[in-house]
Design a protein around this motif. Structure first.
Motif, PDB file in Angstrom:
ATOM      1  N   GLU A  33       0.863  -1.171   0.162  1.00 57.49           N
ATOM      2  CA  GLU A  33       0.194   0.164   0.012  1.00 57.49           C
ATOM      3  C   GLU A  33       0.793   1.346  -0.175  1.00 57.49           C
ATOM      4  OE1 GLU A  33      -4.225   1.643   1.921  1.00 57.49           O
ATOM      5  OE2 GLU A  33      -2.815   0.306   3.201  1.00 57.49           O
ATOM      6  N   PRO A  34       1.937   1.422   0.879  1.00 58.75           N
ATOM      7  CA  PRO A  34       2.631   2.695   0.691  1.00 58.75           C
ATOM      8  C   PRO A  34       3.378   2.744  -0.570  1.00 58.75           C
ATOM      9  CG  PRO A  34       3.070   1.441   2.818  1.00 58.75           C
ATOM     10  CD  PRO A  34       2.226   0.614   1.967  1.00 58.75           C
ATOM     11  N   LEU A  35       3.814   1.746  -1.209  1.00 66.13           N
ATOM     12  CA  LEU A  35       4.462   1.739  -2.301  1.00 66.13           C
ATOM     13  C   LEU A  35       3.443   2.032  -3.510  1.00 66.13           C
ATOM     14  CD1 LEU A  35       6.486  -1.397  -2.709  1.00 66.13           C
ATOM     15  CD2 LEU A  35       7.410   0.810  -1.980  1.00 66.13           C
ATOM     16  N   ALA A  36       2.422   1.631  -3.424  1.00 70.11           N
ATOM     17  CA  ALA A  36       1.214   1.989  -4.548  1.00 70.11           C
ATOM     18  C   ALA A  36       0.937   3.497  -4.450  1.00 70.11           C
ATOM     19  CB  ALA A  36       0.128   1.429  -4.304  1.00 70.11           C
ATOM     20  N   GLY A  42       2.935   9.858  -8.448  1.00 76.19           N
ATOM     21  CA  GLY A  42       3.812  10.222  -9.599  1.00 76.19           C
ATOM     22  C   GLY A  42       4.996   9.534  -9.880  1.00 76.19           C
ATOM     23  N   LEU A  43       5.659   8.676  -8.758  1.00 76.78           N
ATOM     24  CA  LEU A  43       6.827   7.829  -8.839  1.00 76.78           C
ATOM     25  C   LEU A  43       6.706   7.001  -9.759  1.00 76.78           C
ATOM     26  CD1 LEU A  43       9.691   8.336  -7.459  1.00 76.78           C
ATOM     27  CD2 LEU A  43       8.924   6.412  -6.046  1.00 76.78           C
ATOM     28  N   VAL A  83      14.873  -6.251 -13.125  1.00 76.83           N
ATOM     29  CA  VAL A  83      13.481  -6.600 -13.612  1.00 76.83           C
ATOM     30  C   VAL A  83      13.196  -5.595 -14.471  1.00 76.83           C
ATOM     31  CG1 VAL A  83      11.349  -7.509 -13.011  1.00 76.83           C
ATOM     32  CG2 VAL A  83      13.070  -8.119 -11.518  1.00 76.83           C
ATOM     33  N   PRO A  84      13.026  -5.540 -15.799  1.00 76.70           N
ATOM     34  CA  PRO A  84      12.345  -4.584 -16.749  1.00 76.70           C
ATOM     35  C   PRO A  84      10.795  -4.312 -16.164  1.00 76.70           C
ATOM     36  CG  PRO A  84      13.462  -6.238 -17.867  1.00 76.70           C
ATOM     37  CD  PRO A  84      13.471  -6.893 -16.539  1.00 76.70           C
ATOM     38  N   THR A  85      10.495  -3.237 -15.905  1.00 74.89           N
ATOM     39  CA  THR A  85       9.282  -3.074 -15.263  1.00 74.89           C
ATOM     40  C   THR A  85       8.497  -1.673 -15.978  1.00 74.89           C
ATOM     41  OG1 THR A  85      10.301  -3.337 -13.094  1.00 74.89           O
ATOM     42  CG2 THR A  85       8.243  -2.281 -13.028  1.00 74.89           C
ATOM     43  N   ARG A  86       7.238  -1.919 -15.983  1.00 72.84           N
ATOM     44  CA  ARG A  86       6.549  -0.971 -16.970  1.00 72.84           C
ATOM     45  C   ARG A  86       5.523  -0.430 -15.732  1.00 72.84           C
ATOM     46  NH1 ARG A  86       3.780  -5.573 -20.616  1.00 72.84           N
ATOM     47  NH2 ARG A  86       3.774  -6.163 -18.304  1.00 72.84           N
ATOM     48  N   ASP A  87       5.009   0.927 -16.036  1.00 74.63           N
ATOM     49  CA  ASP A  87       4.279   1.430 -14.991  1.00 74.63           C
ATOM     50  C   ASP A  87       2.968   1.316 -15.117  1.00 74.63           C
ATOM     51  OD1 ASP A  87       6.327   3.199 -13.981  1.00 74.63           O
ATOM     52  OD2 ASP A  87       6.177   4.224 -15.787  1.00 74.63           O
ATOM     53  N   ASN A  88       2.809  -0.192 -14.761  1.00 78.08           N
ATOM     54  CA  ASN A  88       1.368  -0.683 -14.717  1.00 78.08           C
ATOM     55  C   ASN A  88       1.271  -1.534 -13.298  1.00 78.08           C
ATOM     56  OD1 ASN A  88       2.456  -3.266 -15.377  1.00 78.08           O
ATOM     57  ND2 ASN A  88       1.903  -2.866 -17.458  1.00 78.08           N
TER      58      ASN A  88
END
Length: 262
Positions: A33-36, A42-43, A83-88
């Motif tokens: 939850e804090p990461l979300a 906007g991070l 780990v390649p990571t998209r913003d989803n």
């Protein structure tokens, strides 16, 4: 039972759809939850996942653009430890699983990379890579009394969820698959997990991670030793499953497959 979304949550935003009070997110909430919330402000997802409390993860998190063209995703993670990571949501939950189950994720990635090095990347994955992908995307781990497991393996849904309902107080289901976690941001009755059995004496996620990483054996996993479980049928996970007839829906609670004649 699942509570509603927080008052004022923006359900038009994928992050606003995640109900962190849902029972299936209980093992994930303290970290997730804090990461979300950081991502909602906007991070980038890769930066949120790679923050100061990510030391336990055996990998870092990178923007998707770091994945070289033509290189297998699993191979890149194994070699670069990023780990390649998209913003989803899909990749957010994948990173969250890396942080919560570092040993198991590393073991699964190792086996994927070894299979790619041995067999290359073809149009069809081999049995082991296919099984690992199924569990990585859609898996869960269930520690439960033997009677529940017997009923689940036989797809005896009325016995599993109605007759043996009190036994679920002794069971613990922990979701692992990041696609499964993503799907449950918009809960629906038809969502099914591929479940792997765990011993009862798992006192923490760290204990479960250490056990599962050691239990993944290629020969056994190539046979896909998973049982299908409609997760919203779990007692206490969804208010609708208290209603008479909830488990009569054969489109979700499917009967066992007919045995082929010899």
């Amino acid at each position: 039972m699942a509570a509603g979304l927080a008052e004022g949550a923006d359900t038009s935003c994928p992050w606003g759809r995640v109900d962190w009070s849902a029972p299936w997110l209980a093992p994930w909430r303290a970290v997730g939850e804090p990461l979300a919330q950081q991502v909602q402000r906007g991070l980038p997802v890769s930066q949120a996942l790679g923050g100061p409390h990510a030391a336990a993860a055996p990998v870092g998190f990178a923007p998707q653009a770091e994945l070289p063209e033509g290189m297998a995703y699993e191979q890149f993670i194994f070699e670069a430890r990023r780990v390649p990571t998209r913003d989803n949501l899909h990749d957010f939950f994948n990173g969250l699983v890396w942080r919560q189950f570092p040993q198991t994720k590393r073991r699964l990635n190792q086996l994927q990379a070894e299979a790619i090095a041995r067999d290359g990347v073809g149009a069809v994955r081999g049995p082991l890579r296919d099984a690992i992908t199924v569990f990585d995307e859609n898996g869960a781990v269930l520690a439960a009394p033997p009677a529940l497991w017997t009923a689940l393996a036989a797809r005896q849904w009325q016995r599993l969820f109605v007759e043996l309902r009190p036994l679920w107080r002794e069971a613990r289901l922990v979701l692992f698959g990041h696609a499964l976690l993503e799907k449950l941001a918009s809960p629906r009755k038809s969502i099914v997990a591929h479940v792997y059995p765990a011993p009862a004496a798992m006192n923490s996620i760290a204990d479960l991670d250490a056990w599962l990483a050691g239990d993944v054996q290629p020969a056994a996993w190539a046979a896909k030793p998973f049982a299908p479980l409609p997760v919203l049928g779990v007692p206490g996970w969804w208010p609708a499953n208290e209603a008479p007839g909830f488990y009569d829906d054969a489109g979700v609670f499917r009967p066992p497959r007919a045995q082929a004649l010899p």
